[in-house]
Design a protein around this motif. Sequence first.
Motif, short mmCIF file in Angstrom:
data_model
loop_
_atom_site.label_atom_id
_atom_site.label_comp_id
_atom_site.label_asym_id
_atom_site.label_seq_id
_atom_site.Cartn_x
_atom_site.Cartn_y
_atom_site.Cartn_z
N PHE A 1 3.93 -1.60 3.62
CA PHE A 1 3.30 -0.31 3.35
C PHE A 1 4.09 0.84 3.92
N ALA B 1 -2.98 4.81 -2.22
CA ALA B 1 -3.99 5.24 -1.23
C ALA B 1 -4.40 6.70 -1.39
N SER C 1 0.85 -1.20 0.00
CA SER C 1 0.00 0.00 0.00
C SER C 1 0.88 1.25 0.00
N GLN C 2 0.83 1.97 -1.09
CA GLN C 2 1.65 3.19 -1.26
C GLN C 2 0.85 4.41 -0.79
N TRP D 1 -2.78 2.64 13.64
CA TRP D 1 -2.59 1.42 12.85
C TRP D 1 -2.79 0.13 13.65
N GLN E 1 -5.62 3.12 2.91
CA GLN E 1 -4.55 2.18 3.23
C GLN E 1 -5.08 1.03 4.09
N GLN F 1 -5.52 7.65 4.91
CA GLN F 1 -5.31 6.49 5.78
C GLN F 1 -6.40 5.44 5.60
#
Length: 334
Positions: free
Chosen positions: A106, A82, A50-51, A114, A89, A86
């Motif tokens: 990521f 993403a 996930s960038q 997170w 992601q 957030q």
Amino acid sequence: MGKMRTQSVRWRAAAVLASVLLVGGVAACGNSDTGGGGTKDDGKITMGFSQVGAESGWRTANTISIKEAATAAGIELKFDDAQQKQENQIKAIRNYIQQKVDVIAFSPVVESGWDTVLKEAKDAGIPVILTDRSVDSADKSLYKTFLGSDFVKEGKLAGEWLVEQKKTASGPVNIVELQGSTGAAPANDRKKGFAEAIAANPNLKVIASQTGDFTRAGGKQVMEQFLKANPKIDVLFAHNDDMGLGALEAITAAGKVPGKDITIITIDAVKDGMQALADGKFNFIAECSPLLGPQLMDLAKKVKDGQEVPARIETQETTFTSEQAKEALPNRKY
Ligand code: AHR
């Protein structure tokens, strides 16, 4: 009548064949699952990545590095952009968990929030690698390693250079700061490192500091506001090249000469930034390398193999003056 019976026999045969295939397929899936977390054990590695987005030249170079390194390492890469959000992601990571990828990697857009999704990955038995940016989770077992720069150090190097340049200043030196995205590790840490370094000289004062979201457009817009509100700006510290490049437009439009009337310090050292430095429009750049792909793929293989990896792998970086930028530019890869 005879025709109808033939058709019904064919339908039944097709139904039996379908159920045999279905049962066989389910059994095959079941066999390839690993007991603990459910990742596939087919010898191949699938990575879900996930960038953050595509907000800067740095990010584009980072994405290219990751995609090229995955191909070179024979790793199947599932890639998600993403768009600097957030929630996107978290959604991507949950999808990767459902797809039972072997490794999740990521670059977290922000530092906090997170724990829940990382715990879900851990419970599913899928190792997570943080790359470029870290998270502020207290539970370090939620991820295997963090590969990336020391952002505090980058801010410090920028500040130390300025302290040296202004050591003979007899009066106040007014600094404006373009921060990266709010809540992002590089924004928090670069601000901290820079503030720590310039504290060595009480003449150096940050008179305005605001986010430009790591983008050129953001840098231009915020610099315009800074210039309107502050008649005397001596120094601009931008948390990345792109915001500095956007600010150049605002400075020129205000009738000032970038690099002379206003000293400009940035972080990254992507080609466009290095060109501005070589041209004397920027004065100093602390490097942040985006070429993390090969190390990331190497780590993914080790983690998949169950090998121990260091908890922190710091990227080796340098700094550039204008003369050094002129020398480095012809061989700059990004
Ligand atoms: O996390 C690295 C930072 O993110 C880079 O300095 C910046 O250009 C990017 O957007």
